[in-house]
Design a protein around this motif. Structure first.
Motif, short mmCIF file in Angstrom:
data_model
loop_
_atom_site.label_atom_id
_atom_site.label_comp_id
_atom_site.label_asym_id
_atom_site.label_seq_id
_atom_site.Cartn_x
_atom_site.Cartn_y
_atom_site.Cartn_z
N THR A 84 2.85 -1.95 -2.84
CA THR A 84 1.92 -1.02 -2.57
C THR A 84 1.36 -1.37 -1.33
O THR A 84 1.14 -2.49 -0.70
N VAL A 85 1.02 -0.36 -0.57
CA VAL A 85 0.31 -0.26 0.66
C VAL A 85 -1.28 -0.54 0.48
O VAL A 85 -1.48 0.42 -0.01
N PRO A 86 -1.67 -1.25 1.04
CA PRO A 86 -3.14 -1.38 0.76
C PRO A 86 -3.95 -0.23 1.34
O PRO A 86 -3.75 0.18 2.66
N GLU A 87 -5.06 0.27 0.83
CA GLU A 87 -5.91 1.23 1.24
C GLU A 87 -6.19 0.99 2.82
O GLU A 87 -6.86 0.06 2.98
N GLY A 88 -6.21 2.13 3.42
CA GLY A 88 -6.62 1.75 4.90
C GLY A 88 -5.56 1.32 5.95
O GLY A 88 -5.74 1.14 7.04
N SER A 89 -4.28 0.94 5.34
CA SER A 89 -3.11 0.78 6.13
C SER A 89 -1.80 1.53 6.15
O SER A 89 -1.87 2.51 5.06
N THR A 90 -1.02 1.66 7.33
CA THR A 90 -0.09 2.51 7.37
C THR A 90 1.14 1.81 7.40
O THR A 90 1.42 0.87 8.27
N LEU A 91 2.18 1.98 6.55
CA LEU A 91 3.40 1.08 6.63
C LEU A 91 4.11 1.78 7.92
O LEU A 91 4.50 3.01 7.78
N ARG A 92 4.36 1.08 8.90
CA ARG A 92 5.15 1.56 10.15
C ARG A 92 6.57 1.33 9.94
O ARG A 92 7.47 1.97 10.43
N ARG A 93 6.89 0.15 9.09
CA ARG A 93 8.44 -0.20 9.08
C ARG A 93 8.58 -0.78 7.67
O ARG A 93 7.79 -1.65 7.28
N GLN A 94 9.87 -0.72 6.93
CA GLN A 94 9.91 -1.32 5.73
C GLN A 94 11.47 -1.56 6.05
O GLN A 94 12.40 -0.77 5.66
N GLU A 95 11.72 -2.93 5.99
CA GLU A 95 13.04 -3.44 6.00
C GLU A 95 13.53 -4.25 4.67
O GLU A 95 14.80 -4.31 4.35
N ARG A 96 12.59 -4.39 4.03
CA ARG A 96 12.82 -5.46 2.69
C ARG A 96 13.08 -4.33 1.68
O ARG A 96 12.41 -3.70 1.14
#
Length: 146
Positions: A84-96
């Motif tokens: 999960t992406v922590p609140e207040g963060s934005t996932l910019r890239r996901q390679e895994r």
């Protein structure tokens, strides 16, 4: 201007419009990871005593890894949950990749499928598949008549 190079096709994407399309298609493809099955990398070693399989399953819970032998086919299956992406963060890239990891291997007749052993250490599942006793090489003594 930076030039993006991709190791799989050696192509350089320099035109801004092409670069944007390339980025868009890569990002759209990455978002479907949960819907597809990931084929983990494996090494197969053969020795006189049997076969050893090493399967890469980084980040998996050892209790969730399933190893099944049925009709001469060994199946390894596991699922890695998306983080999960922590609140207040934005996932910019996901390679895994997350999702279902699965791999099947047809076992040779020489393997004793009832004695398969599994060990999971540092993200690598090691399966030991011993050779059936009757298929192991044996030394025959040659008697000399004198």
């Amino acid at each position: 201007m930076l030039t993006a190079r991709y190791p799989f096709n050696n192509a350089a994407v320099t035109h801004p419009l092409l670069r944007d399309f390339d980025f868009l298609f890569r990002e759209l493809g990455a978002r479907n990871d949960a819907e597809r099955t990931v084929t983990p990398a494996a090494d197969i070693l053969e020795a006189e005593s049997g076969i050893t399989l090493r399967v890469d399953l980084p980040g998996h819970d050892a209790k969730a890894i399933q190893v099944k032998v049925e009709d001469g086919v060994l199946t390894v299956r596991s699922e890695r949950k998306a983080e999960t992406v922590p609140e207040g963060s934005t996932l910019r890239r996901q390679e895994r990749a997350s999702g279902v990891y699965a791999r099947q291997f047809r076992l040779p007749e020489t393997v004793d499928a009832t004695r398969v052993e599994a060990r999971y250490d540092n993200g690598v599942l090691t399966l030991t598949l011993p050779r059936r006793e009757e298929t192991k090489p044996r030394v025959v003594e040659v008697k000399v008549q004198g």
